[in-house]
Design a protein around this motif. Structure first.
Motif, PDB file in Angstrom:
ATOM      1  N   GLN A   1      -7.595   6.130   1.589  1.00  0.00           N
ATOM      2  CA  GLN A   1      -6.714   7.120   0.960  1.00  0.00           C
ATOM      3  C   GLN A   1      -5.361   6.502   0.595  1.00  0.00           C
ATOM      4  O   GLN A   1      -4.297   6.998   0.957  1.00  0.00           O
ATOM      5  N   GLN A   2      -5.423   5.418  -0.178  1.00  0.00           N
ATOM      6  CA  GLN A   2      -4.204   4.724  -0.554  1.00  0.00           C
ATOM      7  C   GLN A   2      -4.384   3.926  -1.840  1.00  0.00           C
ATOM      8  O   GLN A   2      -5.512   3.645  -2.264  1.00  0.00           O
ATOM      9  N   PHE A   3      -3.246   3.593  -2.440  1.00  0.00           N
ATOM     10  CA  PHE A   3      -3.200   2.741  -3.623  1.00  0.00           C
ATOM     11  C   PHE A   3      -2.625   1.382  -3.239  1.00  0.00           C
ATOM     12  O   PHE A   3      -1.839   1.272  -2.295  1.00  0.00           O
TER      13      PHE A   3
ATOM     14  N   PRO B   1      -8.273  13.565  -3.218  1.00  0.00           N
ATOM     15  CA  PRO B   1      -8.075  12.566  -4.287  1.00  0.00           C
ATOM     16  C   PRO B   1      -7.643  13.201  -5.602  1.00  0.00           C
ATOM     17  O   PRO B   1      -7.055  12.521  -6.457  1.00  0.00           O
TER      18      PRO B   1
ATOM     19  N   GLU C   1      -7.109   0.936  -6.064  1.00  0.00           N
ATOM     20  CA  GLU C   1      -7.150   2.120  -5.213  1.00  0.00           C
ATOM     21  C   GLU C   1      -8.206   1.898  -4.139  1.00  0.00           C
ATOM     22  O   GLU C   1      -9.269   1.322  -4.408  1.00  0.00           O
ATOM     23  N   GLU C   2      -7.909   2.363  -2.927  1.00  0.00           N
ATOM     24  CA  GLU C   2      -8.821   2.234  -1.798  1.00  0.00           C
ATOM     25  C   GLU C   2      -9.107   3.629  -1.244  1.00  0.00           C
ATOM     26  O   GLU C   2      -8.467   4.086  -0.289  1.00  0.00           O
ATOM     27  N   PRO C   3     -10.051   4.341  -1.869  1.00  0.00           N
ATOM     28  CA  PRO C   3     -10.308   5.743  -1.499  1.00  0.00           C
ATOM     29  C   PRO C   3     -10.674   5.920  -0.034  1.00  0.00           C
ATOM     30  O   PRO C   3     -10.319   6.937   0.576  1.00  0.00           O
TER      31      PRO C   3
ATOM     32  N   ARG D   1      -2.935   7.507 -10.184  1.00  0.00           N
ATOM     33  CA  ARG D   1      -4.175   6.910 -10.704  1.00  0.00           C
ATOM     34  C   ARG D   1      -4.077   6.705 -12.217  1.00  0.00           C
ATOM     35  O   ARG D   1      -4.530   5.688 -12.758  1.00  0.00           O
TER      36      ARG D   1
ATOM     37  N   ILE E   1       0.546  -0.375 -10.053  1.00  0.00           N
ATOM     38  CA  ILE E   1      -0.604  -0.110  -9.194  1.00  0.00           C
ATOM     39  C   ILE E   1      -1.796  -0.897  -9.737  1.00  0.00           C
ATOM     40  O   ILE E   1      -2.159  -0.765 -10.906  1.00  0.00           O
TER      41      ILE E   1
ATOM     42  N   ARG F   1       0.835  -1.195   0.000  1.00  0.00           N
ATOM     43  CA  ARG F   1       0.000   0.000   0.000  1.00  0.00           C
ATOM     44  C   ARG F   1       0.869   1.243   0.000  1.00  0.00           C
ATOM     45  O   ARG F   1       1.948   1.262   0.607  1.00  0.00           O
TER      46      ARG F   1
ATOM     47  N   ASN G   1      -1.675  12.438  -6.752  1.00  0.00           N
ATOM     48  CA  ASN G   1      -2.585  11.300  -6.682  1.00  0.00           C
ATOM     49  C   ASN G   1      -3.178  11.000  -8.052  1.00  0.00           C
ATOM     50  O   ASN G   1      -3.346   9.832  -8.423  1.00  0.00           O
TER      51      ASN G   1
ATOM     52  N   TRP H   1      -2.002   8.186  -0.287  1.00  0.00           N
ATOM     53  CA  TRP H   1      -2.170   9.383  -1.104  1.00  0.00           C
ATOM     54  C   TRP H   1      -1.243  10.490  -0.606  1.00  0.00           C
ATOM     55  O   TRP H   1      -0.815  10.507   0.557  1.00  0.00           O
TER      56      TRP H   1
END
Length: 301
Positions: free
Chosen positions: A135-137, A88, A130-132, A97, A127, A80, A93, A83
């Motif tokens: 707040q992480q990739f 976002p 994404e896990e909004p 993405r 990557i 992980r 970020n 952000w």
């Protein structure tokens, strides 16, 4: 340029085995121009005019200190990366993405030492989610984009089994562990003080096959290859007070100069090299576990 940069980094790091300083990383040229591969200050780097990020960085954290960002490996085995901030739509970020959507390889600079800062290069990484809400990739150190993205969102468990359990350890944890340990010991063997990095390993005090055998600098000892093999094989042990013990049957054996000077002469001596920073020295509890194993092996002889 992205592919050329990754190839250049592989060559400069001997296939990812040697860390680089910030100055080393600034040596990259493409099309007769100097090209920055790492952000000057921030973690995520998207060169001007690029749609997608090129690299991201994880700062080195001393043992016992809390990292500035809580980057981690998830229960599914994926890495992980947090952000930048909480927005976002922050350009950095957005850059990560875009790399995810375009399935582009990135470079991960993982900090393994400071003063001067040194980074383990892990590349390529991809990557894959994404896990909004957190707040992480999520990303993986996969060999190629086609493999990393061929699995559906519901197949993350398969990703973890096939790649991350094997590759995360072999391609990320082990090279980074070696770099952190050798840096802490200033590229010298703790046992005999040999100073040629090509002949040195990072030995786990508690083996990595043990769930307690974490890939952290305070579970490591820099050792030349023969002393590493002797340590792993319980031919010699290191007492929690940093005193070297050699197995009793070897002390009685008559062979040649390597046995006499390379092992027997070490018995009862303190380690010749330890990190200057006490937090980077092996934890006493880890040495106790390993020394107990050595004593049991000695009794069986």
């Amino acid at each position: 340029m992205r592919e050329a940069a990754i190839e250049w980094l592989q060559l400069r790091t001997d296939g990812g085995n040697e860390p680089l300083t910030r100055d080393d990383i600034l040596d990259f040229h493409f099309a007769d121009e100097t090209v920055r591969l790492q952000a000057p200050m921030q973690g995520i780097w998207k060169p001007r005019g690029y749609q997608a990020a090129l690299s991201f960085r994880t700062a080195y954290t001393k043992p016992g200190e809390k990292p500035p960002y809580e980057d981690a490996t998830g229960s599914d085995g994926l890495f992980r990366y947090k952000w930048r901030g909480t927005d976002p739509n922050h350009p950095e970020n957005v850059g990560l993405r875009a790399a995810m959507k375009l399935r582009l390889p990135l470079i991960w600079f993982l900090g393994v030492a400071m003063s001067p800062a040194r980074y383990q290069v892990i590349a390529p990484v991809y990557i894959v989610g994404e896990e909004p809400e957190k707040q992480q990739f999520a990303f993986t150190a996969a060999e190629d984009a086609a493999t990393a993205f061929e699995l559906s969102e519901s197949a993350h468990e398969v990703v973890a089994r096939r790649y991350l359990q094997r590759m995360a350890k072999a391609r990320v944890h082990q090279p980074a562990f070696r770099s952190m340990v050798l840096s802490a010991y200033e590229n010298r063997c703790a046992i005999c003080n040999l100073g040629h990095s090509g002949l040195l390993d990072a030995a786990h005090v508690v083996p990595d096959r043990d769930e307690r055998g974490i890939a952290a600098v305070d579970n490591g000892l820099a050792m030349c290859k023969i002393h590493h093999a002797a340590f792993d094989g319980n031919f010699l042990g290191v007492h929690p007070d940093f005193v070297v013990h050699v197995r009793h049957d070897l002390l009685e054996e008559v062979d040649g100069p390597m046995l006499k000077h390379g092992l027997q002469a070490l018995h009862g001596r303190k380690l010749m090299k330890l990190p200057l920073q006490r937090k980077e020295r092996p934890k006493r509890e880890f040495l106790e576990i390993k020394f107990d194993e050595f004593q049991k092996a000695t009794l069986r002889r």
